[in-house]
Design a protein around this motif. Structure first.
Motif, PDB file in Angstrom:
ATOM      1  N   TYR A  76      -8.022   4.461  11.936  1.00 29.18           N
ATOM      2  CA  TYR A  76      -6.278   5.043  11.897  1.00 29.18           C
ATOM      3  C   TYR A  76      -6.246   4.076  10.340  1.00 29.18           C
ATOM      4  N   SER A  77      -6.632   2.883  10.748  1.00 30.05           N
ATOM      5  CA  SER A  77      -5.751   2.419   9.608  1.00 30.05           C
ATOM      6  C   SER A  77      -6.666   1.914   8.393  1.00 30.05           C
ATOM      7  N   ALA A  78      -7.844   1.853   8.860  1.00 32.40           N
ATOM      8  CA  ALA A  78      -8.913   1.840   7.610  1.00 32.40           C
ATOM      9  C   ALA A  78      -8.764   3.256   6.553  1.00 32.40           C
ATOM     10  N   VAL A  79      -7.997   4.226   6.302  1.00 31.90           N
ATOM     11  CA  VAL A  79      -7.587   5.498   5.697  1.00 31.90           C
ATOM     12  C   VAL A  79      -6.234   5.527   5.161  1.00 31.90           C
ATOM     13  N   GLN A  80      -5.484   4.421   6.228  1.00 32.57           N
ATOM     14  CA  GLN A  80      -4.094   4.428   5.878  1.00 32.57           C
ATOM     15  C   GLN A  80      -4.213   3.382   4.420  1.00 32.57           C
ATOM     16  N   PHE A  81      -5.028   1.791   4.632  1.00 29.59           N
ATOM     17  CA  PHE A  81      -5.324   1.487   3.214  1.00 29.59           C
ATOM     18  C   PHE A  81      -5.936   2.172   2.169  1.00 29.59           C
ATOM     19  N   VAL A  82      -7.047   3.651   2.497  1.00 31.04           N
ATOM     20  CA  VAL A  82      -8.006   3.446   1.509  1.00 31.04           C
ATOM     21  C   VAL A  82      -6.841   4.347   0.831  1.00 31.04           C
ATOM     22  N   VAL A  83      -6.252   5.707   1.534  1.00 28.08           N
ATOM     23  CA  VAL A  83      -4.867   6.026   1.514  1.00 28.08           C
ATOM     24  C   VAL A  83      -3.665   5.455  -0.352  1.00 28.08           C
ATOM     25  N   TYR A  84      -3.627   4.774   0.475  1.00 25.01           N
ATOM     26  CA  TYR A  84      -2.339   4.129  -0.404  1.00 25.01           C
ATOM     27  C   TYR A  84      -3.223   3.040  -1.592  1.00 25.01           C
ATOM     28  N   GLU A  85      -4.512   2.886  -1.521  1.00 21.94           N
ATOM     29  CA  GLU A  85      -4.572   2.033  -2.838  1.00 21.94           C
ATOM     30  C   GLU A  85      -5.443   3.440  -3.330  1.00 21.94           C
ATOM     31  N   ALA A  86      -5.374   5.019  -2.979  1.00 17.98           N
ATOM     32  CA  ALA A  86      -5.736   6.216  -3.933  1.00 17.98           C
ATOM     33  C   ALA A  86      -4.572   6.417  -4.540  1.00 17.98           C
ATOM     34  N   CYS A  87      -3.584   6.080  -3.333  1.00 16.24           N
ATOM     35  CA  CYS A  87      -2.023   7.377  -4.747  1.00 16.24           C
ATOM     36  C   CYS A  87      -1.719   5.996  -5.200  1.00 16.24           C
ATOM     37  N   LYS A  88      -2.005   4.400  -5.523  1.00 23.25           N
ATOM     38  CA  LYS A  88      -1.297   3.279  -6.712  1.00 23.25           C
ATOM     39  C   LYS A  88      -2.501   4.324  -8.129  1.00 23.25           C
ATOM     40  N   LYS A  89      -4.209   3.905  -7.558  1.00 26.11           N
ATOM     41  CA  LYS A  89      -4.286   4.281  -8.981  1.00 26.11           C
ATOM     42  C   LYS A  89      -4.424   5.383  -9.487  1.00 26.11           C
ATOM     43  N   HIS A  90      -4.886   6.839  -8.534  1.00 17.57           N
ATOM     44  CA  HIS A  90      -5.438   7.947  -8.958  1.00 17.57           C
ATOM     45  C   HIS A  90      -4.080   8.787  -9.621  1.00 17.57           C
ATOM     46  N   LEU A  91      -2.697   8.761  -8.131  1.00  9.38           N
ATOM     47  CA  LEU A  91      -1.482   9.302  -8.682  1.00  9.38           C
ATOM     48  C   LEU A  91      -0.281   8.619  -9.038  1.00  9.38           C
ATOM     49  N   PHE A  92      -0.329   7.272  -9.126  1.00  6.81           N
ATOM     50  CA  PHE A  92       1.093   6.654  -9.818  1.00  6.81           C
ATOM     51  C   PHE A  92       0.006   5.977 -11.183  1.00  6.81           C
ATOM     52  N   HIS A  93      -1.235   5.739 -11.026  1.00  6.03           N
ATOM     53  CA  HIS A  93      -1.977   5.120 -12.452  1.00  6.03           C
ATOM     54  C   HIS A  93      -1.313   3.226 -12.384  1.00  6.03           C
ATOM     55  N   VAL A  94      -0.935   3.004 -11.039  1.00  5.92           N
ATOM     56  CA  VAL A  94      -0.559   1.480 -11.129  1.00  5.92           C
ATOM     57  C   VAL A  94      -1.480   0.484 -10.951  1.00  5.92           C
ATOM     58  N   ASP A  95      -2.235  -0.124 -11.715  1.00  7.01           N
ATOM     59  CA  ASP A  95      -2.702  -1.316 -11.691  1.00  7.01           C
ATOM     60  C   ASP A  95      -2.593  -2.532 -11.390  1.00  7.01           C
ATOM     61  N   GLY A  96      -3.069  -3.176  -9.756  1.00  8.91           N
ATOM     62  CA  GLY A  96      -2.390  -4.439  -9.255  1.00  8.91           C
ATOM     63  C   GLY A  96      -3.575  -5.312  -9.700  1.00  8.91           C
ATOM     64  N   ALA A  97      -4.450  -4.717  -9.984  1.00  7.97           N
ATOM     65  CA  ALA A  97      -5.229  -6.228 -10.751  1.00  7.97           C
ATOM     66  C   ALA A  97      -4.376  -6.720 -12.206  1.00  7.97           C
ATOM     67  N   GLN A  98      -4.010  -6.614 -12.903  1.00 10.61           N
ATOM     68  CA  GLN A  98      -2.962  -6.030 -13.958  1.00 10.61           C
ATOM     69  C   GLN A  98      -1.364  -6.526 -13.407  1.00 10.61           C
ATOM     70  N   GLY A  99      -1.206  -6.299 -12.701  1.00 11.13           N
ATOM     71  CA  GLY A  99       0.081  -6.600 -12.217  1.00 11.13           C
ATOM     72  C   GLY A  99       1.282  -6.052 -11.485  1.00 11.13           C
ATOM     73  N   GLN A 100       1.191  -4.682 -12.516  1.00 13.20           N
ATOM     74  CA  GLN A 100       1.613  -3.729 -12.016  1.00 13.20           C
ATOM     75  C   GLN A 100       1.925  -3.297 -10.688  1.00 13.20           C
ATOM     76  N   GLN A 101       3.734  -3.115 -10.527  1.00 13.43           N
ATOM     77  CA  GLN A 101       3.867  -2.801  -9.008  1.00 13.43           C
ATOM     78  C   GLN A 101       4.381  -1.843  -9.404  1.00 13.43           C
ATOM     79  N   LEU A 102       4.687  -0.922  -7.766  1.00 11.72           N
ATOM     80  CA  LEU A 102       4.772   0.754  -7.464  1.00 11.72           C
ATOM     81  C   LEU A 102       7.017   0.296  -7.554  1.00 11.72           C
ATOM     82  N   ASN A 103       7.114   1.270  -7.981  1.00 13.04           N
ATOM     83  CA  ASN A 103       8.638   1.093  -7.244  1.00 13.04           C
ATOM     84  C   ASN A 103       8.525   1.607  -6.200  1.00 13.04           C
ATOM     85  N   ASN A 104       9.976   1.508  -5.333  1.00 10.96           N
ATOM     86  CA  ASN A 104       9.879   1.409  -4.206  1.00 10.96           C
ATOM     87  C   ASN A 104       9.820   2.913  -3.613  1.00 10.96           C
TER      88      ASN A 104
END
Length: 299
Positions: A76-104
């Protein structure tokens, strides 16, 4: 699965299992408070209820259902974090390693997606865990029946019985709609509030204490706002095993909301909230801390 997804999966799963074990007694009592009516046995407050469970069932009773909860909460918890990280990378194209942030709004949308995915993936185990939590408790006729002297069924027996007797797959997903109404906005708010607090805090100030505080605040805010749907979730899950004896019966989510308001008042929507906050606040705090620590160790 990519390396980032692997890290998110294991860090999220471990965080979930550790955090839920820490607060298992509050989780057990919260469920009992949610599904009782105004005349049954657990109406003397949170700590009185914990003491009563301990007297009647011993230390084991305070952790009843926790083994299954850990089995459920890891994916349950693993799926949440995997999907959230996938949303960052593939849906919103945000790279946390470069300091980019999602908006609210992106945080809320990504959190809603990962909340929905986690419910679908693990709901039958959540249903069984709820029933395990109440089947030995002193709840009106359930306690007085002759069946109370018989050893209650275990996890796999309950799963197979629900499948056979309550409509196959439909039975295993009984209550999934009110559950989703509560879990999806809860997870969305939890992720959004935590990441906003993290963004406001300078990176050199992100000590374990600050991570715990941010996790506690995000969990407390999210749960308080969405709590009435968590109550509905539990009640719909136990309707088939004695809803009338517990003092309630609902035909739909709307009917449940109206009936609770008429028969139990505004306080009825928040029955068990104190116990839930005692569970959610430390649980969410520990979950975020463990996730951050494990992620850092694995990267």
């Amino acid at each position: 699965m990519s390396r980032d997804s692997n890290v998110a999966f294991w860090a999220g799963g471990i965080a979930g299992a550790v955090s839920r074990t820490v607060v298992s007694p509050f989780e057990r009592v919260k469920i009992l408070l949610q599904v009782q009516n105004s005349t049954t046995a657990y109406n003397q407050g949170l700590f009185s209820a914990i003491g009563q469970v301990y007297r009647e069932e011993g230390l084991k009773g305070l952790f009843r259902g926790n083994g299954l909860n850990c089995i459920r909460i890891f994916p349950y918890s693993a799926v949440q974090f995997v999907v959230y990280e996938a949303c960052k990378k593939h849906l919103f194209h945000v790279d946390g390693a470069q300091g980019q942030q999602l908006n609210n709004w992106q945080r809320l949308f990504g959190g809603a997606l990962c909340g929905g995915a986690s419910v679908v993936a693990t709901y039958p185990l959540d249903l069984v865990r709820t029933r395990l939590s109440i089947q030995t408790a002193s709840l009106q006729k359930l306690h007085k029946s002759k069946a109370s002297s018989i050893k209650p069924p275990g996890v796999w027996e309950l799963l197979s019985r629900i499948y056979r007797e309550e409509g196959n797959i439909k039975g295993l997903y009984r209550g999934v709609w009110p559950t989703s109404l509560g879990v999806v906005p809860y997870v969305a708010l939890n992720f959004a509030v935590y990441e906003q607090l993290k963004e406001w805090t300078p990176q050199n100030d992100l000590s374990n204490f600050y991570l715990l505080c941010m996790g506690a605040i995000s969990g407390g805010v999210a749960q308080t706002i969405t709590y009435p749907f968590d109550l509905l979730r539990r009640r719909f899950q136990v309707l088939a095993m004695g809803g009338n004896e517990l003092g309630f019966h609902y035909s739909s989510v709307t009917d449940a909301l109206v009936t609770i308001g008429k028969t139990e008042g505004l306080a009825g929507y928040y029955k068990g909230l104190t116990a839930n906050l005692f569970k959610v606040v430390p649980s969410t705090a520990v979950s975020w801390l463990v996730y951050e620590v494990v992620t850092e160790a694995m990267v």
